[in-house]
Design a protein around this motif. Sequence first.
Motif, PDB file in Angstrom:
ATOM      1  N   SER A 153      13.615  59.897  98.215  1.00 32.20           N
ATOM      2  CA  SER A 153      13.540  59.750  96.758  1.00 32.20           C
ATOM      3  C   SER A 153      14.150  58.427  96.318  1.00 32.20           C
ATOM      4  O   SER A 153      13.600  57.737  95.449  1.00 32.20           O
ATOM      5  CB  SER A 153      14.264  60.912  96.077  1.00 32.20           C
ATOM      6  N   ASP A 154      15.273  58.042  96.922  1.00 27.75           N
ATOM      7  CA  ASP A 154      15.912  56.769  96.536  1.00 27.75           C
ATOM      8  C   ASP A 154      15.002  55.590  96.839  1.00 27.75           C
ATOM      9  O   ASP A 154      14.884  54.659  96.041  1.00 27.75           O
ATOM     10  CB  ASP A 154      17.245  56.587  97.280  1.00 27.75           C
ATOM     11  N   ALA A 155      14.368  55.645  98.012  1.00 27.67           N
ATOM     12  CA  ALA A 155      13.501  54.526  98.395  1.00 27.67           C
ATOM     13  C   ALA A 155      12.270  54.460  97.496  1.00 27.67           C
ATOM     14  O   ALA A 155      11.797  53.376  97.141  1.00 27.67           O
ATOM     15  CB  ALA A 155      13.098  54.650  99.857  1.00 27.67           C
ATOM     16  N   GLU A 156      11.733  55.631  97.091  1.00 27.20           N
ATOM     17  CA  GLU A 156      10.581  55.632  96.175  1.00 27.20           C
ATOM     18  C   GLU A 156      10.975  55.078  94.813  1.00 27.20           C
ATOM     19  O   GLU A 156      10.228  54.320  94.195  1.00 27.20           O
ATOM     20  CB  GLU A 156      10.001  57.042  96.019  1.00 27.20           C
ATOM     21  N   LEU A 157      12.161  55.477  94.323  1.00 26.98           N
ATOM     22  CA  LEU A 157      12.618  54.945  93.029  1.00 26.98           C
ATOM     23  C   LEU A 157      12.816  53.433  93.120  1.00 26.98           C
ATOM     24  O   LEU A 157      12.485  52.697  92.187  1.00 26.98           O
ATOM     25  CB  LEU A 157      13.923  55.624  92.591  1.00 26.98           C
ATOM     26  N   ALA A 158      13.336  52.967  94.268  1.00 23.46           N
ATOM     27  CA  ALA A 158      13.524  51.521  94.444  1.00 23.46           C
ATOM     28  C   ALA A 158      12.174  50.800  94.397  1.00 23.46           C
ATOM     29  O   ALA A 158      12.043  49.727  93.798  1.00 23.46           O
ATOM     30  CB  ALA A 158      14.229  51.238  95.769  1.00 23.46           C
ATOM     31  N   MET A 159      11.156  51.403  95.010  1.00 22.52           N
ATOM     32  CA  MET A 159       9.811  50.794  94.947  1.00 22.52           C
ATOM     33  C   MET A 159       9.292  50.748  93.517  1.00 22.52           C
ATOM     34  O   MET A 159       8.718  49.755  93.075  1.00 22.52           O
ATOM     35  CB  MET A 159       8.808  51.594  95.796  1.00 22.52           C
ATOM     36  N   LEU A 160       9.490  51.860  92.776  1.00 20.83           N
ATOM     37  CA  LEU A 160       9.003  51.895  91.390  1.00 20.83           C
ATOM     38  C   LEU A 160       9.732  50.859  90.531  1.00 20.83           C
ATOM     39  O   LEU A 160       9.128  50.223  89.663  1.00 20.83           O
ATOM     40  CB  LEU A 160       9.166  53.301  90.799  1.00 20.83           C
ATOM     41  N   LEU A 161      11.037  50.682  90.796  1.00 19.49           N
ATOM     42  CA  LEU A 161      11.786  49.662  90.055  1.00 19.49           C
ATOM     43  C   LEU A 161      11.256  48.262  90.394  1.00 19.49           C
ATOM     44  O   LEU A 161      11.124  47.411  89.514  1.00 19.49           O
ATOM     45  CB  LEU A 161      13.285  49.753  90.379  1.00 19.49           C
ATOM     46  N   ALA A 162      10.932  48.044  91.662  1.00 23.59           N
ATOM     47  CA  ALA A 162      10.371  46.744  92.064  1.00 23.59           C
ATOM     48  C   ALA A 162       9.002  46.530  91.400  1.00 23.59           C
ATOM     49  O   ALA A 162       8.676  45.418  90.976  1.00 23.59           O
ATOM     50  CB  ALA A 162      10.253  46.670  93.584  1.00 23.59           C
ATOM     51  N   ILE A 163       8.209  47.603  91.272  1.00 19.36           N
ATOM     52  CA  ILE A 163       6.903  47.486  90.600  1.00 19.36           C
ATOM     53  C   ILE A 163       7.110  47.128  89.122  1.00 19.36           C
ATOM     54  O   ILE A 163       6.367  46.325  88.557  1.00 19.36           O
ATOM     55  CB  ILE A 163       6.078  48.784  90.766  1.00 19.36           C
ATOM     56  N   ARG A 164       8.163  47.678  88.518  1.00 22.09           N
ATOM     57  CA  ARG A 164       8.456  47.326  87.114  1.00 22.09           C
ATOM     58  C   ARG A 164       8.800  45.834  86.994  1.00 22.09           C
ATOM     59  O   ARG A 164       8.356  45.160  86.063  1.00 22.09           O
ATOM     60  CB  ARG A 164       9.599  48.183  86.577  1.00 22.09           C
ATOM     61  N   VAL A 165       9.591  45.326  87.931  1.00 14.37           N
ATOM     62  CA  VAL A 165       9.938  43.894  87.904  1.00 14.37           C
ATOM     63  C   VAL A 165       8.666  43.056  88.093  1.00 14.37           C
ATOM     64  O   VAL A 165       8.429  42.072  87.380  1.00 14.37           O
ATOM     65  CB  VAL A 165      10.996  43.561  88.986  1.00 14.37           C
ATOM     66  N   LEU A 166       7.834  43.470  89.033  1.00 14.25           N
ATOM     67  CA  LEU A 166       6.561  42.779  89.272  1.00 14.25           C
ATOM     68  C   LEU A 166       5.729  42.723  87.980  1.00 14.25           C
ATOM     69  O   LEU A 166       5.146  41.683  87.649  1.00 14.25           O
ATOM     70  CB  LEU A 166       5.774  43.529  90.365  1.00 14.25           C
ATOM     71  N   ALA A 167       5.693  43.850  87.250  1.00 17.66           N
ATOM     72  CA  ALA A 167       4.887  43.929  86.027  1.00 17.66           C
ATOM     73  C   ALA A 167       5.319  42.881  85.010  1.00 17.66           C
ATOM     74  O   ALA A 167       4.497  42.376  84.240  1.00 17.66           O
ATOM     75  CB  ALA A 167       4.979  45.328  85.431  1.00 17.66           C
ATOM     76  N   GLY A 168       6.615  42.540  85.017  1.00 14.05           N
ATOM     77  CA  GLY A 168       7.120  41.535  84.080  1.00 14.05           C
ATOM     78  C   GLY A 168       6.819  40.110  84.515  1.00 14.05           C
ATOM     79  O   GLY A 168       7.084  39.170  83.776  1.00 14.05           O
ATOM     80  N   GLN A 169       6.274  39.946  85.711  1.00 13.12           N
ATOM     81  CA  GLN A 169       6.061  38.588  86.234  1.00 13.12           C
ATOM     82  C   GLN A 169       4.593  38.227  86.411  1.00 13.12           C
ATOM     83  O   GLN A 169       4.252  37.296  87.119  1.00 13.12           O
ATOM     84  CB  GLN A 169       6.788  38.434  87.582  1.00 13.12           C
ATOM     85  N   THR A 170       3.695  39.022  85.836  1.00 10.00           N
ATOM     86  CA  THR A 170       2.261  38.723  85.934  1.00 10.00           C
ATOM     87  C   THR A 170       1.601  38.993  84.585  1.00 10.00           C
ATOM     88  O   THR A 170       2.011  39.922  83.881  1.00 10.00           O
ATOM     89  CB  THR A 170       1.576  39.596  87.020  1.00 10.00           C
ATOM     90  N   PRO A 171       0.592  38.199  84.215  1.00 14.59           N
ATOM     91  CA  PRO A 171      -0.123  38.508  82.971  1.00 14.59           C
ATOM     92  C   PRO A 171      -0.985  39.766  83.079  1.00 14.59           C
ATOM     93  O   PRO A 171      -1.396  40.333  82.069  1.00 14.59           O
ATOM     94  CB  PRO A 171      -1.003  37.270  82.749  1.00 14.59           C
ATOM     95  N   ALA A 172      -1.251  40.226  84.309  1.00 19.05           N
ATOM     96  CA  ALA A 172      -2.040  41.457  84.463  1.00 19.05           C
ATOM     97  C   ALA A 172      -1.224  42.651  83.972  1.00 19.05           C
ATOM     98  O   ALA A 172       0.005  42.630  83.990  1.00 19.05           O
ATOM     99  CB  ALA A 172      -2.416  41.654  85.929  1.00 19.05           C
ATOM    100  N   ARG A 173      -1.936  43.681  83.511  1.00 21.94           N
ATOM    101  CA  ARG A 173      -1.262  44.914  83.086  1.00 21.94           C
ATOM    102  C   ARG A 173      -1.133  45.794  84.326  1.00 21.94           C
ATOM    103  O   ARG A 173      -2.135  46.212  84.906  1.00 21.94           O
ATOM    104  CB  ARG A 173      -2.137  45.572  82.027  1.00 21.94           C
TER     105      ARG A 173
END
Length: 408
Positions: A153-173
């Motif tokens: 669960s911790d590793a999955e949450l870490a991935m989701l947090l990384a995906i959130r950071v990624l979302a802030g760094q691309t013009p794509a939705r």
Amino acid sequence: MKADLLIRGISQLVTAEGPGPKRGSEMRRLRLVERAALAVAEGVFVWAGAEADWEGGAAPDIDVGQRAVVPALVDPHTHAMWAGDRLADFDARISGMPYEAILAGGGSIWSTIRATAAASQEELVALAKPRVNALLRSGATVIEVKSGYGFTSDAELAMLLAIRVLAGQTPARIIPTLLIHVPPREAAARAAYVSDVCRTLVPEAARQKLAAAVDVFVEKEAWSAADAECIFLAARRHGLPIKLHTEQFNRVGGLELGLRMGAFSVDHLEACSAEQIAGIAAAPTLATILPGVSLHLGLPPAPGRALIDAGAAVAVGTDLNPGSSPLFSASMALALAVRLNGLTAQEALVAGSVNAACALGLRDAGRIEPGLPADFLVLQGRDWRELLYTLGSNPVRDVWIRGERVVA
Ligand SMILES: [Zn+2]
């Protein structure tokens, strides 16, 4: 009518019309306007039609030089965030080594899980960004990205947090999905993980708004339909929609569970029976097919033609992932769906635009229509069918998001 921008010199403007998924023969119905123009105000389409019919007065304009324009694409199924690579697996497989031997040698998805767990958030984002940019250049302005290489669960949450950071760094939705991918090998650990997913991971992902949906891989070698049902009930309690990787190799009840629980989409479907195809066609759930996997692994493709003929709403995704679909182009996924799954050009465009948006629960993407975000593609050529025809070079010249050109 006031516009901030008029795009003119469009040889063909092609789009599906109206909200909601297109089913069966509706997937061949497109609006096609020749010598067209479109108008944008504050990032939203305000008008689209024949250029001669524009009566909105003067506005800054861009002439696209007699090129075709289509809605921006949506990639509804990717695993774009991973660390490590699977090149040794690939080399072994194309040299004739059996899959079981690769697995026994420590390859396969386990190597991706180990490498992803060892990577920092910064590394994961840096690895995923060029992949998402490649999908964007290929025409996808809305891109789903799944977790699933976490294993705890911790590793999955870490991935989701990384995906959130990624979302802030691309013009794509970026649309994040919590994927419960492969189970631990021992039965006790497996049951404990399902319980932890239901009690901790799903509620936490919902609370922090880290996931827009929950996905489970239902398969003989992955999760059972009963495991998936527990996880989906937790998702439902926390207001998260569901979808599945199912009927990829075997029929173990995943498809029936997904249809019964109102999944947004059932994805893969290579092993579907005729009866199951009829079941999908009768349900509101979309069928997402993934031709990159069929090409890369040399496996029989999903029955796209039969699904549409039965009246189903079909979407197409890249399934971008290191092991089974290293496909970095949303437009190429559509070109493959035409060759491998028997879709027509019209059906492929609908599958990669409005239907792919609906597979993510979105009603404001995948169409060129007044009131919707002005996301569209200017193609290289005059004829829109080049989008499906072209192999190996990018048929997309410009990508526009909310009335701004993001890729020139
Ligand atoms: Zn997948």
